[in-house]
Design a protein around this motif. Structure first.
Motif, PDB file in Angstrom:
ATOM      1  N   ILE A 133       0.847  -1.187   0.000  1.00  0.00           N
ATOM      2  CA  ILE A 133       0.000   0.000   0.000  1.00  0.00           C
ATOM      3  C   ILE A 133       0.886   1.241   0.000  1.00  0.00           C
ATOM      4  O   ILE A 133       1.928   1.267   0.649  1.00  0.00           O
ATOM      5  N   LEU A 134       0.479   2.258  -0.755  1.00  0.00           N
ATOM      6  CA  LEU A 134       1.209   3.531  -0.815  1.00  0.00           C
ATOM      7  C   LEU A 134       0.346   4.631  -0.219  1.00  0.00           C
ATOM      8  O   LEU A 134      -0.829   4.762  -0.562  1.00  0.00           O
ATOM      9  N   VAL A 135       0.949   5.436   0.652  1.00  0.00           N
ATOM     10  CA  VAL A 135       0.304   6.620   1.211  1.00  0.00           C
ATOM     11  C   VAL A 135       0.979   7.822   0.566  1.00  0.00           C
ATOM     12  O   VAL A 135       2.190   8.000   0.700  1.00  0.00           O
ATOM     13  N   ASP A 136       0.205   8.654  -0.136  1.00  0.00           N
ATOM     14  CA  ASP A 136       0.772   9.764  -0.904  1.00  0.00           C
ATOM     15  C   ASP A 136      -0.286  10.848  -1.030  1.00  0.00           C
ATOM     16  O   ASP A 136      -1.464  10.606  -0.776  1.00  0.00           O
ATOM     17  N   ASP A 137       0.140  12.040  -1.443  1.00  0.00           N
ATOM     18  CA  ASP A 137      -0.793  13.144  -1.668  1.00  0.00           C
ATOM     19  C   ASP A 137      -1.011  13.425  -3.147  1.00  0.00           C
ATOM     20  O   ASP A 137      -1.929  14.134  -3.516  1.00  0.00           O
ATOM     21  N   SER A 138      -0.153  12.889  -3.994  1.00  0.00           N
ATOM     22  CA  SER A 138      -0.159  13.219  -5.412  1.00  0.00           C
ATOM     23  C   SER A 138      -1.186  12.405  -6.194  1.00  0.00           C
ATOM     24  O   SER A 138      -1.163  11.169  -6.162  1.00  0.00           O
ATOM     25  N   VAL A 139      -2.032  13.102  -6.915  1.00  0.00           N
ATOM     26  CA  VAL A 139      -3.026  12.452  -7.767  1.00  0.00           C
ATOM     27  C   VAL A 139      -2.328  11.543  -8.778  1.00  0.00           C
ATOM     28  O   VAL A 139      -2.727  10.390  -8.983  1.00  0.00           O
ATOM     29  N   GLU A 140      -1.284  12.055  -9.394  1.00  0.00           N
ATOM     30  CA  GLU A 140      -0.542  11.290 -10.399  1.00  0.00           C
ATOM     31  C   GLU A 140       0.045  10.008  -9.806  1.00  0.00           C
ATOM     32  O   GLU A 140      -0.096   8.931 -10.372  1.00  0.00           O
ATOM     33  N   ASN A 141       0.686  10.118  -8.648  1.00  0.00           N
ATOM     34  CA  ASN A 141       1.277   8.932  -8.029  1.00  0.00           C
ATOM     35  C   ASN A 141       0.216   7.924  -7.623  1.00  0.00           C
ATOM     36  O   ASN A 141       0.361   6.722  -7.865  1.00  0.00           O
ATOM     37  N   ILE A 142      -0.855   8.403  -7.011  1.00  0.00           N
ATOM     38  CA  ILE A 142      -1.938   7.509  -6.589  1.00  0.00           C
ATOM     39  C   ILE A 142      -2.520   6.777  -7.799  1.00  0.00           C
ATOM     40  O   ILE A 142      -2.702   5.553  -7.783  1.00  0.00           O
ATOM     41  N   THR A 143      -2.799   7.514  -8.853  1.00  0.00           N
ATOM     42  CA  THR A 143      -3.373   6.921 -10.064  1.00  0.00           C
ATOM     43  C   THR A 143      -2.438   5.875 -10.669  1.00  0.00           C
ATOM     44  O   THR A 143      -2.865   4.764 -10.989  1.00  0.00           O
ATOM     45  N   ASN A 144      -1.164   6.210 -10.813  1.00  0.00           N
ATOM     46  CA  ASN A 144      -0.193   5.288 -11.413  1.00  0.00           C
ATOM     47  C   ASN A 144      -0.008   4.025 -10.577  1.00  0.00           C
ATOM     48  O   ASN A 144       0.109   2.927 -11.120  1.00  0.00           O
ATOM     49  N   VAL A 145       0.014   4.173  -9.273  1.00  0.00           N
ATOM     50  CA  VAL A 145       0.208   3.016  -8.393  1.00  0.00           C
ATOM     51  C   VAL A 145      -1.047   2.139  -8.394  1.00  0.00           C
ATOM     52  O   VAL A 145      -0.943   0.907  -8.433  1.00  0.00           O
ATOM     53  N   GLU A 146      -2.216   2.743  -8.386  1.00  0.00           N
ATOM     54  CA  GLU A 146      -3.451   1.953  -8.466  1.00  0.00           C
ATOM     55  C   GLU A 146      -3.535   1.180  -9.776  1.00  0.00           C
ATOM     56  O   GLU A 146      -4.021   0.053  -9.815  1.00  0.00           O
ATOM     57  N   GLU A 147      -3.048   1.787 -10.865  1.00  0.00           N
ATOM     58  CA  GLU A 147      -3.103   1.132 -12.183  1.00  0.00           C
ATOM     59  C   GLU A 147      -2.290  -0.158 -12.236  1.00  0.00           C
ATOM     60  O   GLU A 147      -2.569  -1.022 -13.065  1.00  0.00           O
ATOM     61  N   VAL A 148      -1.287  -0.306 -11.367  1.00  0.00           N
ATOM     62  CA  VAL A 148      -0.504  -1.552 -11.339  1.00  0.00           C
ATOM     63  C   VAL A 148      -1.006  -2.499 -10.258  1.00  0.00           C
ATOM     64  O   VAL A 148      -0.361  -3.495  -9.944  1.00  0.00           O
ATOM     65  N   GLY A 149      -2.163  -2.192  -9.673  1.00  0.00           N
ATOM     66  CA  GLY A 149      -2.816  -3.106  -8.751  1.00  0.00           C
ATOM     67  C   GLY A 149      -2.410  -2.995  -7.290  1.00  0.00           C
ATOM     68  O   GLY A 149      -2.691  -3.896  -6.506  1.00  0.00           O
ATOM     69  N   ILE A 150      -1.777  -1.893  -6.931  1.00  0.00           N
ATOM     70  CA  ILE A 150      -1.366  -1.696  -5.545  1.00  0.00           C
ATOM     71  C   ILE A 150      -2.363  -0.746  -4.874  1.00  0.00           C
ATOM     72  O   ILE A 150      -2.762   0.259  -5.457  1.00  0.00           O
ATOM     73  N   LYS A 151      -2.734  -1.082  -3.647  1.00  0.00           N
ATOM     74  CA  LYS A 151      -3.670  -0.246  -2.897  1.00  0.00           C
ATOM     75  C   LYS A 151      -3.013   1.085  -2.548  1.00  0.00           C
ATOM     76  O   LYS A 151      -1.800   1.174  -2.397  1.00  0.00           O
ATOM     77  N   THR A 152      -3.856   2.097  -2.373  1.00  0.00           N
ATOM     78  CA  THR A 152      -3.351   3.427  -2.034  1.00  0.00           C
ATOM     79  C   THR A 152      -4.260   4.096  -0.999  1.00  0.00           C
ATOM     80  O   THR A 152      -5.429   3.734  -0.862  1.00  0.00           O
ATOM     81  N   ILE A 153      -3.668   5.060  -0.325  1.00  0.00           N
ATOM     82  CA  ILE A 153      -4.412   5.981   0.529  1.00  0.00           C
ATOM     83  C   ILE A 153      -3.920   7.369   0.157  1.00  0.00           C
ATOM     84  O   ILE A 153      -2.711   7.633   0.182  1.00  0.00           O
ATOM     85  N   ILE A 154      -4.843   8.234  -0.207  1.00  0.00           N
ATOM     86  CA  ILE A 154      -4.456   9.613  -0.519  1.00  0.00           C
ATOM     87  C   ILE A 154      -4.649  10.460   0.740  1.00  0.00           C
ATOM     88  O   ILE A 154      -5.681  10.364   1.409  1.00  0.00           O
ATOM     89  N   ILE A 155      -3.633  11.228   1.064  1.00  0.00           N
ATOM     90  CA  ILE A 155      -3.725  12.175   2.174  1.00  0.00           C
ATOM     91  C   ILE A 155      -4.458  13.409   1.641  1.00  0.00           C
ATOM     92  O   ILE A 155      -4.027  14.020   0.657  1.00  0.00           O
ATOM     93  N   ASP A 156      -5.533  13.751   2.270  1.00  0.00           N
ATOM     94  CA  ASP A 156      -6.378  14.843   1.808  1.00  0.00           C
ATOM     95  C   ASP A 156      -5.637  16.180   1.790  1.00  0.00           C
ATOM     96  O   ASP A 156      -4.995  16.562   2.766  1.00  0.00           O
ATOM     97  N   ASN A 157      -5.694  16.843   0.657  1.00  0.00           N
ATOM     98  CA  ASN A 157      -5.149  18.187   0.477  1.00  0.00           C
ATOM     99  C   ASN A 157      -6.071  18.952  -0.449  1.00  0.00           C
ATOM    100  O   ASN A 157      -6.851  18.361  -1.200  1.00  0.00           O
ATOM    101  N   GLU A 158      -5.948  20.261  -0.435  1.00  0.00           N
ATOM    102  CA  GLU A 158      -6.849  21.102  -1.224  1.00  0.00           C
ATOM    103  C   GLU A 158      -6.747  20.858  -2.725  1.00  0.00           C
ATOM    104  O   GLU A 158      -7.670  21.138  -3.463  1.00  0.00           O
TER     105      GLU A 158
END
Length: 181
Positions: A133-158
């Protein structure tokens, strides 16, 4: 479990530090909902380069840490999880940034198994290191990591409100999502 964690605006409040310094430099905020400096402040690539070369050490050395970040990261580590710090921070603007980063983590008592600096392709780093699982704030990183089948948690930011994924507002929520408690 192997947990990947970003630094800037995930462990730290880096954007707030950048905004503070930019405003002191007379650079007006253009769009608070944007992540990248040039979009946020409506600047050119040259202006970005000048700003970050001038201020990168201050930005990387002094951002505030997110509330309870070290508490919950260390709790995850102490419970037997492997913590992989995966960050885009590099020596591009200043060769001292890698050392500053490690010093910052140590000063804030953040435990980790390994650190990966200058990561532009976090999906590849996660795959290569079998991160669960990856914890990140970046939309790009979250999207790319999810696309390879890894779970993610996005840290809420504006600047990431529109992303439809598992979201946490703080580190206590991250901990509860990961542990199911």
């Amino acid at each position: 479990m192997r947990i990947g964690i970003d630094i800037d605006d995930t462990i730290t409040n880096t954007q707030a530090k950048i905004d503070e310094i930019a405003l002191k430099d007379g650079i007006k905020l253009y769009d608070r909902t944007k992540h990248w400096f040039y979009d946020r402040f409506n600047t050119t690539a040259k202006e970005d380069e000048v700003f970050f070369r001038k201020h990168i050490v201050e930005i990387m050395s002094n951002p505030t840490i997110k509330e309870n970040a070290s508490l919950y990261i260390n709790k995850l580590y102490n419970e037997g999880n492997e913590i992989y710090i995966i960050t885009a921070r590099s020596g591009y603007y200043d060769p001292n940034v890698p050392d500053i980063t490690i010093k910052y983590l140590k000063e804030h008592n953040i435990k980790y198994t390994s650190i990966f600096l200058a990561c532009r392709d976090k999906a590849r780093v996660c795959l290569d290191n079998k991160v669960d699982i990856l914890v990140d704030d970046s939309v790009e990183n979250i999207t790319n990591v999810e696309e390879v089948g890894i779970k993610t948690i996005i840290i809420d930011n504006e600047y990431n409100k529109d992303v439809k994924t598992t979201r946490a507002n703080n580190w206590e929520e991250v901990y509860k999502i990961i542990t199911g408690r």
